[in-house]
Design a protein around this motif. Structure first.
Motif, PDB file in Angstrom:
ATOM      1  N   SER A 487       2.883  -4.745 -18.049  1.00 47.01           N
ATOM      2  CA  SER A 487       4.332  -4.954 -18.120  1.00 47.01           C
ATOM      3  C   SER A 487       5.126  -3.782 -17.562  1.00 47.01           C
ATOM      4  N   SER A 488       4.436  -2.808 -17.008  1.00 50.92           N
ATOM      5  CA  SER A 488       5.122  -1.629 -16.495  1.00 50.92           C
ATOM      6  C   SER A 488       5.727  -1.904 -15.127  1.00 50.92           C
ATOM      7  N   PRO A 489       6.776  -1.155 -14.741  1.00 53.40           N
ATOM      8  CA  PRO A 489       7.386  -1.347 -13.415  1.00 53.40           C
ATOM      9  C   PRO A 489       6.424  -1.075 -12.274  1.00 53.40           C
ATOM     10  N   GLU A 490       5.389  -0.264 -12.529  1.00 55.68           N
ATOM     11  CA  GLU A 490       4.451   0.099 -11.463  1.00 55.68           C
ATOM     12  C   GLU A 490       3.334  -0.914 -11.281  1.00 55.68           C
ATOM     13  N   ALA A 491       3.291  -1.964 -12.137  1.00 58.48           N
ATOM     14  CA  ALA A 491       2.162  -2.892 -12.096  1.00 58.48           C
ATOM     15  C   ALA A 491       2.071  -3.628 -10.761  1.00 58.48           C
ATOM     16  N   SER A 492       3.212  -4.050 -10.226  1.00 55.81           N
ATOM     17  CA  SER A 492       3.198  -4.788  -8.954  1.00 55.81           C
ATOM     18  C   SER A 492       2.614  -3.942  -7.840  1.00 55.81           C
ATOM     19  N   GLU A 493       3.045  -2.691  -7.756  1.00 52.78           N
ATOM     20  CA  GLU A 493       2.550  -1.810  -6.704  1.00 52.78           C
ATOM     21  C   GLU A 493       1.061  -1.557  -6.874  1.00 52.78           C
ATOM     22  N   SER A 494       0.602  -1.418  -8.116  1.00 47.16           N
ATOM     23  CA  SER A 494      -0.823  -1.186  -8.357  1.00 47.16           C
ATOM     24  C   SER A 494      -1.659  -2.356  -7.857  1.00 47.16           C
ATOM     25  N   VAL A 495      -1.203  -3.577  -8.139  1.00 51.32           N
ATOM     26  CA  VAL A 495      -1.937  -4.753  -7.704  1.00 51.32           C
ATOM     27  C   VAL A 495      -1.979  -4.827  -6.176  1.00 51.32           C
ATOM     28  N   LEU A 496      -0.849  -4.569  -5.529  1.00 51.57           N
ATOM     29  CA  LEU A 496      -0.791  -4.646  -4.071  1.00 51.57           C
ATOM     30  C   LEU A 496      -1.698  -3.607  -3.420  1.00 51.57           C
ATOM     31  N   ARG A 497      -1.709  -2.408  -3.961  1.00 50.00           N
ATOM     32  CA  ARG A 497      -2.552  -1.357  -3.386  1.00 50.00           C
ATOM     33  C   ARG A 497      -4.036  -1.689  -3.548  1.00 50.00           C
ATOM     34  N   LEU A 498      -4.399  -2.218  -4.713  1.00 51.65           N
ATOM     35  CA  LEU A 498      -5.791  -2.599  -4.917  1.00 51.65           C
ATOM     36  C   LEU A 498      -6.180  -3.763  -4.007  1.00 51.65           C
ATOM     37  N   ALA A 499      -5.271  -4.730  -3.867  1.00 48.68           N
ATOM     38  CA  ALA A 499      -5.576  -5.921  -3.072  1.00 48.68           C
ATOM     39  C   ALA A 499      -5.729  -5.603  -1.593  1.00 48.68           C
ATOM     40  N   THR A 500      -4.936  -4.631  -1.107  1.00 49.95           N
ATOM     41  CA  THR A 500      -4.955  -4.310   0.325  1.00 49.95           C
ATOM     42  C   THR A 500      -5.853  -3.133   0.656  1.00 49.95           C
ATOM     43  N   GLY A 501      -6.349  -2.442  -0.369  1.00 48.33           N
ATOM     44  CA  GLY A 501      -7.217  -1.299  -0.125  1.00 48.33           C
ATOM     45  C   GLY A 501      -6.487  -0.037   0.272  1.00 48.33           C
ATOM     46  N   MET A 502      -5.169   0.026   0.006  1.00 44.90           N
ATOM     47  CA  MET A 502      -4.400   1.217   0.359  1.00 44.90           C
ATOM     48  C   MET A 502      -4.630   2.322  -0.662  1.00 44.90           C
ATOM     49  N   GLU A 503      -4.654   3.516  -0.180  1.00 50.61           N
ATOM     50  CA  GLU A 503      -4.734   4.675  -1.047  1.00 50.61           C
ATOM     51  C   GLU A 503      -3.336   4.992  -1.571  1.00 50.61           C
ATOM     52  N   PRO A 504      -3.223   5.585  -2.771  1.00 51.31           N
ATOM     53  CA  PRO A 504      -1.919   5.976  -3.279  1.00 51.31           C
ATOM     54  C   PRO A 504      -1.188   6.874  -2.287  1.00 51.31           C
ATOM     55  N   GLY A 505       0.092   6.554  -2.049  1.00 57.45           N
ATOM     56  CA  GLY A 505       0.907   7.355  -1.148  1.00 57.45           C
ATOM     57  C   GLY A 505       0.887   6.873   0.278  1.00 57.45           C
ATOM     58  N   SER A 506      -0.014   5.906   0.602  1.00 56.52           N
ATOM     59  CA  SER A 506      -0.049   5.397   1.969  1.00 56.52           C
ATOM     60  C   SER A 506       1.089   4.429   2.186  1.00 56.52           C
ATOM     61  N   ARG A 507       1.334   4.127   3.446  1.00 54.90           N
ATOM     62  CA  ARG A 507       2.473   3.277   3.791  1.00 54.90           C
ATOM     63  C   ARG A 507       2.200   1.829   3.424  1.00 54.90           C
ATOM     64  N   GLU A 508       3.240   1.144   2.894  1.00 53.05           N
ATOM     65  CA  GLU A 508       3.122  -0.259   2.524  1.00 53.05           C
ATOM     66  C   GLU A 508       2.928  -1.114   3.774  1.00 53.05           C
ATOM     67  N   PRO A 509       2.118  -2.163   3.684  1.00 56.36           N
ATOM     68  CA  PRO A 509       2.001  -3.068   4.814  1.00 56.36           C
ATOM     69  C   PRO A 509       3.265  -3.884   4.980  1.00 56.36           C
ATOM     70  N   GLN A 510       3.482  -4.420   6.173  1.00 61.95           N
ATOM     71  CA  GLN A 510       4.675  -5.213   6.416  1.00 61.95           C
ATOM     72  C   GLN A 510       4.595  -6.583   5.765  1.00 61.95           C
ATOM     73  N   GLU A 511       3.399  -7.169   5.712  1.00 61.81           N
ATOM     74  CA  GLU A 511       3.258  -8.496   5.151  1.00 61.81           C
ATOM     75  C   GLU A 511       2.095  -8.510   4.177  1.00 61.81           C
ATOM     76  N   VAL A 512       2.392  -8.884   2.956  1.00 64.63           N
ATOM     77  CA  VAL A 512       1.351  -9.028   1.954  1.00 64.63           C
ATOM     78  C   VAL A 512       1.586 -10.338   1.235  1.00 64.63           C
ATOM     79  N   GLY A 513       0.619 -11.247   1.285  1.00 67.28           N
ATOM     80  CA  GLY A 513       0.739 -12.523   0.581  1.00 67.28           C
ATOM     81  C   GLY A 513      -0.361 -12.646  -0.436  1.00 67.28           C
ATOM     82  N   LEU A 514       0.000 -12.560  -1.691  1.00 67.58           N
ATOM     83  CA  LEU A 514      -1.014 -12.705  -2.729  1.00 67.58           C
ATOM     84  C   LEU A 514      -1.413 -14.162  -2.888  1.00 67.58           C
TER      85      LEU A 514
END
Length: 514
Positions: A487-514
């Motif tokens: 329920s934390s505000p950071e939960a969405s970002e955590s899921v996206l980073r895990l799903a895309t394989g991004m390391e913390p602090g890396s640039r967000e992808p332009q398109e992410v479709g869960l």
């Protein structure tokens, strides 16, 4: 719009009933060229009925439809098309074994001087038609080799290039990946310069993204008509369901950690995939996040026994025979598939028979006779649990709205004891009011001790319903969002980073479709 302008599409006092049940009652509106007009409303509100009347598939009980000032006098598809009405239905029906160019010219084929089909000229013109919308495909390729998104675009090209003045798009994004939606929106913006677009959708974000005007139907009546850029999602939801939806997701009943696991996977491995280990406690809702193609649906199918696996599946501590759906059902496992129409329902059968299917042994008497009275009692209780809205258990499932069809898929498993519920995209193609009801059904089942393992491509849904989340990438579980963090505000970002394989602090992808 100026009163001096003639509306491209005008509907006045439309009414329609089926078997004595009113589905439209006195609906009137005017739509003008150069606009995208969104028809919103819950399933069963009357949106599809309006489109079918305009396109000549239904005759209204009363009312007038005009295209560029000319009334539709014969409600049949050919007459509406001759006046300039084109429709792209939600369920596409291309001729899959014919090439793109043949589909584009279906029913209006070109012939040479010898009266033979002029394939070369049709290919040339097809390229020109596709180029208008910057669709880069070979018109000679067979339709079956195209993804659904491109089939959708080919159908739009086919509908508009013969001079349609009114384009009806029924849920055009329901079957295409998120990454293709923005391109479709660009095509629609080009289309509205040449015709009026009428667009139905369940997705709130699309209304602001593509619409110029939004009209909301509720119970067959027009209840809301506003500029799309001046309204909020809350305004539209309130108009759709007749009340304020303060909380789409019901309160979560905390799972009892002392209750023990209801479902355990021990080194469960699908072909050419990493082994998966997880547990779901009694009363726990465990979400599975990840990108499309991450292996989430395949994992559910493996657990249920309709996809080959190795390893172990345990329900309440007992191993279930692998590769056997019947053994899974006997163990108390229920599975709601992603495609309810193809894999979850027999559309031509009534509610009663659909709900009885997983439990036929119980409802079969001497010599296999169907014990209708016993089944009726059990199905009535199950459909009451899922809050099914229907004309009765004898109503054919195909005639139900999408949300109520999904409730039937859930109800059919509740005619027997369920310990584990596997949900694959449980609210896909379901309007927001029915979504809220389905969420309540899921949380109520969990509160009764049912373990729920849920796949969803809607990140808000995953975070709003689940007690905790696992994230998959390339058919492997790559991380977890704990119950404390979901329920934390950071939960969405955590899921996206895990799903895309991004390391913390890396640039967000332009398109992410869960």
């Amino acid at each position: 719009m100026s009163e001096n302008l003639v509306p491209e599409l005008s509907c006045h006092d439309l009414a329609k009933s089926f078997s004595g049940t009113s589905v439209l009652e006195g609906v009137s509106f005017d739509f003008y060229q150069g606009t995208v007009n969104v028809l919103a409303g819950e399933n069963g509100a009357g949106k599809s009925t309006i489109l079918k009347i305009i396109s000549g598939q239904y005759r209204p009980d009363r009312g007038v439809v005009k295209v560029a000032g000319q009334p539709i006098t014969r409600f049949e598809p050919r007459h509406s098309r001759n006046l300039g009405v084109g429709i792209v239905p939600q369920e596409l029906a291309p001729v899959l074994d014919m090439p793109v160019y043949a589909n584009l010219f279906l029913g209006r084929e070109l012939h040479d001087r010898s009266r033979f089909l002029d394939h070369r000229e049709m290919v040339r013109r097809a390229r020109e038609m596709l180029d208008v919308f910057q669709i880069d495909i070979d018109p000679r390729v067979r339709m079956r080799h195209l993804p659904v998104a491109l089939m959708q675009l080919v159908e739009i090209v086919k509908t508009t290039t013969w001079g349609a003045r009114v384009l009806l798009l029924d849920e055009p994004t329901s079957a295409i990946p998120e990454r293709e939606v923005e391109y479709l929106f660009g095509v629609i913006q080009k289309l509205k310069a040449r015709c009026v677009v009428v667009y139905t959708t369940h997705r709130m974000a699309e209304i602001a993204a593509v619409g110029d005007r939004v009209i909301v139907l509720r119970d067959g009546r027009l209840v809301y008509d506003r500029d799309a850029h001046e309204v909020t999602e809350s305004d539209i939801v309130r108009a759709m369901i007749g009340r304020s939806l303060n909380q789409l997701f019901p309160p979560k009943m905390l799972a009892d950690p002392t209750a023990g696991p209801a479902l355990e996977l021990r080194d469960l491995r699908l072909e050419r995939c990493e082994p998966v280990n997880l547990t779901v406690g009694r009363g726990e809702i465990l979400g599975l996040g990840g990108l499309r193609g991450a292996g989430r649906s395949e994992l559910l199918e493996g657990i249920f026994g309709i996809r080959p696996t190795t390893g172990e599946v345990l329900v309440a501590g007992r191993a279930v025979q692998r590769g056997s759906a019947s053994s899974s059902i006997e163990a108390g496992v229920a599975f709601v598939p992603e495609d309810r129409k193809q894999a979850g329902l027999v559309l031509c059968l009534p509610v009663l028979e659909n709900c009885a299917l997983p439990n036929l042994a119980r409802f079969s008497g001497f010599l296999g006779w169907f014990r209708r009275r016993l089944a009726h009692r059990a199905v009535t209780e199950a459909t009451n649990t899922t809050q099914l809205k229907s004309r009765g258990l004898n109503q054919i499932v195909e005639t139900l709205s999408g949300g109520n069809q999904q409730k039937v898929v859930l109800a059919k498993w509740l005619t027997r004891k369920v310990s584990v519920l596997l949900l694959d995209e449980p609210t896909r193609g379901v309007d927001i009011g029915a979504r809220s009801e389905i969420y309540r059904v899921i949380t109520n089942l969990a509160a009764q001790g049912v373990a729920v393992l849920m796949v969803s491509s809607d990140l808000e849904e995953l975070l709003g319903v689940s007690h905790r989340l696992l994230v998959m990438r390339r058919s492997a579980v790559v991380g977890e969002v704990s119950a404390e963090d979901v329920s934390s505000p950071e939960a969405s970002e955590s899921v996206l980073r895990l799903a895309t394989g991004m390391e913390p602090g890396s640039r967000e992808p332009q398109e992410v479709g869960l």
